[in-house]
Motif scaffolding. Structure first.
Motif, PDB file in Angstrom:
ATOM      1  N   TRP A  25      54.681  16.310  97.269  1.00 35.82           N
ATOM      2  CA  TRP A  25      56.145  15.537  96.276  1.00 35.82           C
ATOM      3  C   TRP A  25      57.422  14.669  97.384  1.00 35.82           C
ATOM      4  O   TRP A  25      57.425  15.244  98.058  1.00 35.82           O
ATOM      5  CB  TRP A  25      56.417  16.474  95.304  1.00 35.82           C
ATOM      6  CG  TRP A  25      55.817  17.661  94.242  1.00 35.82           C
ATOM      7  CD1 TRP A  25      54.997  18.654  94.445  1.00 35.82           C
ATOM      8  CD2 TRP A  25      55.572  16.869  93.012  1.00 35.82           C
ATOM      9  NE1 TRP A  25      55.154  18.874  93.552  1.00 35.82           N
ATOM     10  CE2 TRP A  25      54.983  17.720  92.402  1.00 35.82           C
ATOM     11  CE3 TRP A  25      55.518  15.542  92.606  1.00 35.82           C
ATOM     12  CZ2 TRP A  25      54.165  17.368  91.170  1.00 35.82           C
ATOM     13  CZ3 TRP A  25      54.863  14.900  91.541  1.00 35.82           C
ATOM     14  CH2 TRP A  25      54.846  16.013  90.237  1.00 35.82           C
ATOM     15  N   CYS A  28      61.165   9.418  95.144  1.00 39.21           N
ATOM     16  CA  CYS A  28      61.788   7.866  94.977  1.00 39.21           C
ATOM     17  C   CYS A  28      62.986   7.238  95.271  1.00 39.21           C
ATOM     18  O   CYS A  28      63.830   7.878  94.997  1.00 39.21           O
ATOM     19  CB  CYS A  28      61.204   7.485  93.637  1.00 39.21           C
ATOM     20  SG  CYS A  28      61.353   5.259  93.048  1.00 39.21           S
ATOM     21  N   LYS A  34      63.689   2.785  88.996  1.00 35.53           N
ATOM     22  CA  LYS A  34      62.370   4.135  88.662  1.00 35.53           C
ATOM     23  C   LYS A  34      61.860   3.418  86.918  1.00 35.53           C
ATOM     24  O   LYS A  34      62.534   3.981  85.862  1.00 35.53           O
ATOM     25  CB  LYS A  34      63.563   5.539  87.602  1.00 35.53           C
ATOM     26  CG  LYS A  34      64.724   5.894  89.009  1.00 35.53           C
ATOM     27  CD  LYS A  34      63.365   6.119  90.394  1.00 35.53           C
ATOM     28  CE  LYS A  34      64.346   6.767  91.760  1.00 35.53           C
ATOM     29  NZ  LYS A  34      64.771   5.593  91.637  1.00 35.53           N
ATOM     30  N   VAL A  39      55.499   3.567  90.877  1.00 30.87           N
ATOM     31  CA  VAL A  39      54.870   3.939  91.380  1.00 30.87           C
ATOM     32  C   VAL A  39      54.073   3.417  92.640  1.00 30.87           C
ATOM     33  O   VAL A  39      53.393   4.160  93.632  1.00 30.87           O
ATOM     34  CB  VAL A  39      54.023   4.672  90.621  1.00 30.87           C
ATOM     35  CG1 VAL A  39      53.202   4.231  89.673  1.00 30.87           C
ATOM     36  CG2 VAL A  39      53.017   5.789  91.305  1.00 30.87           C
ATOM     37  N   ARG A  68      51.046   6.322  87.452  1.00 27.59           N
ATOM     38  CA  ARG A  68      51.215   7.516  86.993  1.00 27.59           C
ATOM     39  C   ARG A  68      50.560   8.011  85.692  1.00 27.59           C
ATOM     40  O   ARG A  68      49.424   7.780  85.236  1.00 27.59           O
ATOM     41  CB  ARG A  68      52.536   8.080  86.163  1.00 27.59           C
ATOM     42  CG  ARG A  68      53.718   6.913  86.656  1.00 27.59           C
ATOM     43  CD  ARG A  68      54.813   7.189  85.849  1.00 27.59           C
ATOM     44  NE  ARG A  68      55.842   6.089  86.412  1.00 27.59           N
ATOM     45  CZ  ARG A  68      57.307   6.310  85.829  1.00 27.59           C
ATOM     46  NH1 ARG A  68      57.998   7.636  85.193  1.00 27.59           N
ATOM     47  NH2 ARG A  68      58.247   5.337  86.658  1.00 27.59           N
ATOM     48  N   THR A 200      53.710  12.983  87.919  1.00 26.41           N
ATOM     49  CA  THR A 200      55.116  12.967  88.024  1.00 26.41           C
ATOM     50  C   THR A 200      56.342  14.073  87.824  1.00 26.41           C
ATOM     51  O   THR A 200      55.616  14.816  86.965  1.00 26.41           O
ATOM     52  CB  THR A 200      54.993  11.156  87.590  1.00 26.41           C
ATOM     53  OG1 THR A 200      55.769  11.905  86.295  1.00 26.41           O
ATOM     54  CG2 THR A 200      55.139   9.926  87.977  1.00 26.41           C
ATOM     55  N   LEU A 207      63.513  11.323  90.737  1.00 25.19           N
ATOM     56  CA  LEU A 207      62.014  11.370  90.361  1.00 25.19           C
ATOM     57  C   LEU A 207      61.615  11.615  91.271  1.00 25.19           C
ATOM     58  O   LEU A 207      61.335  10.749  92.854  1.00 25.19           O
ATOM     59  CB  LEU A 207      61.744   9.827  89.651  1.00 25.19           C
ATOM     60  CG  LEU A 207      60.267   8.866  89.684  1.00 25.19           C
ATOM     61  CD1 LEU A 207      60.027  10.012  88.012  1.00 25.19           C
ATOM     62  CD2 LEU A 207      60.498   8.276  89.364  1.00 25.19           C
ATOM     63  N   PHE A 209      56.583  12.001  93.049  1.00 24.11           N
ATOM     64  CA  PHE A 209      55.408  11.547  92.926  1.00 24.11           C
ATOM     65  C   PHE A 209      54.370  11.746  93.711  1.00 24.11           C
ATOM     66  O   PHE A 209      54.809  12.072  94.759  1.00 24.11           O
ATOM     67  CB  PHE A 209      55.302  10.314  93.056  1.00 24.11           C
ATOM     68  CG  PHE A 209      55.854   8.690  92.025  1.00 24.11           C
ATOM     69  CD1 PHE A 209      55.552   8.847  90.802  1.00 24.11           C
ATOM     70  CD2 PHE A 209      56.702   7.992  93.008  1.00 24.11           C
ATOM     71  CE1 PHE A 209      56.322   7.932  90.317  1.00 24.11           C
ATOM     72  CE2 PHE A 209      57.260   7.276  91.723  1.00 24.11           C
ATOM     73  CZ  PHE A 209      56.813   6.992  90.844  1.00 24.11           C
TER      74      PHE A 209
END
Length: 268
Positions: A25, A28, A34, A39, A68, A200, A207, A209
């Motif tokens: 993970w 961001c 966002k 992404v 995503r 996500t 946030l 990813f």
């Protein structure tokens, strides 16, 4: 001062994708908005490449597409108005003769503002009776209308007005796109690409990813593209109103993009 961009091979890029997946993970950063594009923006940061520019040999033939994993949004493959072009079928037939009052007529737009906004596919009629038809004999994708498929409980008044205006029979001129014309258009838009999906999560207001699925997609395939239209995977999207035609688009769910390519090689 001009900076020389160091080229990177596809093999080196694959190694980088594997390193990024192993990071798990990734938060961001605040500098990245966002939004839906974050992404891809963060992935470009991690790869150390400029936006929309893969620095590999023959870069014009390769793109980076990131999304995503949970998204169901439609991606535009191309804009293409239907034939016969000279007839201007969207603004001169579909909109004025088969359209309906715009939802914001008298509010944002004039009282008489009409709309022909619809997303069509080949596997089902819309509730107004429109559908995509793949005509393999004539090698073309067509738009057809069958008033018996209209949901009268929802659009009964529209159907009554249509009967008085132009009748409820088949479209007098079928809007269509030739297979070869469509493939030529798509072939120039969908180059080979690395297709990256990321899971996500939100935690503590941040946030994150996890880039854990990467496909190398090669060679858009004409037959796969036509099959995708016939199977309802590719949609035809009309977006016209009296004041402006936003264009007719061929669209697809982003998760289905790999179905259009001859080769889909999993690299992560």
């Amino acid at each position: 001062m001009t900076t020389t961009l160091k080229l990177i091979s596809k093999e080196e890029l694959i190694v980088k994708f594997k390193e990024i997946e192993a990071m798990g993970w990734i938060k961001c950063p605040p500098k990245r908005k966002k939004n839906a594009g974050s992404v891809g923006n963060l992935l470009e940061d991690l790869l150390g490449i400029p936006e929309n520019n893969l620095p590999i040999p023959n870069a014009a033939e390769w793109e980076l597409k990131a999304q995503r994993a949970e998204t169901s949004s439609l991606v535009t493959l191309c804009h293409q108005e239907p034939s016969p072009r000279a007839a201007k079928l969207v603004p001169d037939m579909l909109l004025p003769k088969y359209g309906w009052p715009h939802s914001e007529a008298g509010i944002k737009y004039p009282d008489e503002e009409m709309s022909f906004r619809a997303t069509l596919k080949a596997t089902a009629y819309t509730d107004r009776g429109f559908k995509v038809n793949v005509n393999r004999f004539d090698e073309r994708v067509e738009i057809i209308f069958d008033s018996s498929m209209c949901d009268k409980s929802i659009h009964g008044e529209w159907l009554k007005k249509l009967k008085k205006k132009v009748g409820t029979g088949p479209l007098p001129i079928l809007p269509y796109w030739g297979f070869n014309d469509l493939y030529t258009k798509i072939g120039t838009k969908l180059v080979n690409c690395f297709f990256v999906q990321a899971e996500t999560k939100r935690q503590g207001g941040n946030l994150y990813f996890h880039y854990n699925n990467v496909l190398m997609l090669k060679s858009v395939d004409k037959n796969r593209f036509i099959d995708a239209i016939e199977n309802g995977v590719v949609y035809v999207d009309f977006d016209a109103r009296t004041g402006h035609n936003h264009g007719t688009k061929f669209r697809i769910k982003s998760k289905d993009i790999p179905k259009l390519y001859a080769e889909a090689i999993k690299v992560v």
